[in-house]
Design a protein around this motif. Sequence first.
Motif, short mmCIF file in Angstrom:
data_model
loop_
_atom_site.label_atom_id
_atom_site.label_comp_id
_atom_site.label_asym_id
_atom_site.label_seq_id
_atom_site.Cartn_x
_atom_site.Cartn_y
_atom_site.Cartn_z
N ARG A 85 -9.73 0.91 -5.90
CA ARG A 85 -9.16 -0.06 -4.95
C ARG A 85 -9.37 0.40 -3.52
NH1 ARG A 85 -4.97 -0.09 -8.64
NH2 ARG A 85 -3.71 1.22 -7.29
N GLN A 86 -9.13 1.67 -3.26
CA GLN A 86 -9.28 2.18 -1.90
C GLN A 86 -10.73 2.18 -1.46
OE1 GLN A 86 -7.23 5.90 -2.30
NE2 GLN A 86 -5.28 5.01 -1.71
N THR A 87 -11.63 2.41 -2.37
CA THR A 87 -13.06 2.34 -2.05
C THR A 87 -13.42 0.91 -1.63
OG1 THR A 87 -13.54 4.13 -3.59
CG2 THR A 87 -15.39 2.73 -2.95
N GLU A 88 -12.90 -0.08 -2.34
CA GLU A 88 -13.15 -1.48 -1.97
C GLU A 88 -12.53 -1.80 -0.61
OE1 GLU A 88 -15.13 -3.77 -3.39
OE2 GLU A 88 -15.74 -2.10 -4.66
N THR A 103 -10.48 0.01 14.66
CA THR A 103 -11.01 1.35 14.43
C THR A 103 -9.89 2.31 14.06
OG1 THR A 103 -12.81 0.94 16.00
CG2 THR A 103 -12.34 3.24 15.46
N ILE A 104 -8.78 2.23 14.76
CA ILE A 104 -7.62 3.08 14.44
C ILE A 104 -7.12 2.77 13.03
CG2 ILE A 104 -5.20 3.51 15.01
CD1 ILE A 104 -6.03 3.14 17.99
N HIS A 105 -7.04 1.48 12.69
CA HIS A 105 -6.59 1.08 11.36
C HIS A 105 -7.55 1.60 10.29
CE1 HIS A 105 -4.55 -1.31 8.35
NE2 HIS A 105 -5.71 -1.83 7.98
N PHE A 106 -8.84 1.49 10.54
CA PHE A 106 -9.85 2.00 9.61
C PHE A 106 -9.69 3.50 9.42
CE2 PHE A 106 -13.70 2.38 7.31
CZ PHE A 106 -14.30 3.54 7.77
N LYS A 110 -6.74 4.22 7.22
CA LYS A 110 -7.01 3.91 5.82
C LYS A 110 -7.96 4.96 5.20
CE LYS A 110 -4.83 0.14 4.78
NZ LYS A 110 -3.90 0.08 3.67
N PHE A 111 -8.93 5.39 5.99
CA PHE A 111 -9.86 6.41 5.49
C PHE A 111 -9.13 7.72 5.21
CE2 PHE A 111 -13.86 8.14 4.55
CZ PHE A 111 -13.89 9.41 5.08
N LEU A 112 -8.25 8.13 6.12
CA LEU A 112 -7.48 9.34 5.92
C LEU A 112 -6.60 9.21 4.68
CD1 LEU A 112 -6.58 12.13 6.90
CD2 LEU A 112 -4.87 11.00 8.32
N SER A 166 -7.45 10.64 -2.78
CA SER A 166 -8.55 11.14 -3.60
C SER A 166 -8.32 12.60 -3.97
CB SER A 166 -9.88 11.02 -2.86
OG SER A 166 -10.18 9.67 -2.64
N TRP A 167 -7.92 13.40 -3.00
CA TRP A 167 -7.64 14.81 -3.28
C TRP A 167 -6.46 14.92 -4.23
CZ3 TRP A 167 -10.33 19.00 -3.20
CH2 TRP A 167 -11.43 19.07 -2.38
N GLY A 168 -5.46 14.05 -4.04
CA GLY A 168 -4.32 14.07 -4.96
C GLY A 168 -4.76 13.79 -6.38
N GLY A 169 -5.61 12.78 -6.54
CA GLY A 169 -6.15 12.46 -7.86
C GLY A 169 -6.96 13.60 -8.42
N PHE A 170 -7.75 14.24 -7.57
CA PHE A 170 -8.56 15.39 -8.01
C PHE A 170 -7.66 16.52 -8.49
CE2 PHE A 170 -12.04 18.19 -8.32
CZ PHE A 170 -11.63 19.41 -7.81
#
Length: 155
Positions: free
Chosen positions: A78-81, A124-127, A130-132, A138-142
């Motif tokens: 979902r986050q990738t999308e 840009t700030i919002h992006f 979201k990226f952070l 992702s690290w949490g999932g890893f």
Amino acid sequence: MASSQSSSSASIGLNATNSAPLCHCSQPTSISISWTDANPGRRFFECEEHGFFEWLDKDMPCLWPKKSLLEAREKIRRQTEEIKALREALCRANAQVAKVHLTRSTAPNVDILKSIEDIVKAQTIHFDQKFLQFVVYSWGGFVVATTVIAYMLKG
């Protein structure tokens, strides 16, 4: 939690060890991780060229680690999308700014340009936020996946 019936795997970048089976073509196999619904986080040997496949982890994943891995996988998807959509929105906004930049020579357009630049900065700030957030999740999932795999290998 959405489920996916498609098979997927991720190579973990390890070379085959001395104990790794050889493919039918006598070439070394690589180790990958399955991300299917039935076998999330389960490692296997494979030869992509010839379709050779053998499980490294002989035991099936337990119920709670399996559920956790599937939930983490879906969250990452979902986050990738979301990131893809944000990038597209940012590209559209940048294109609008470029159009306005061409007509910047007249005084009334300066206010319009300023408001568009403010919108682009906000997007840009919002992006970036979201990226952070994606990186953290992702690290949490890893970490969860690694812990589950380590626990399964221990027991």
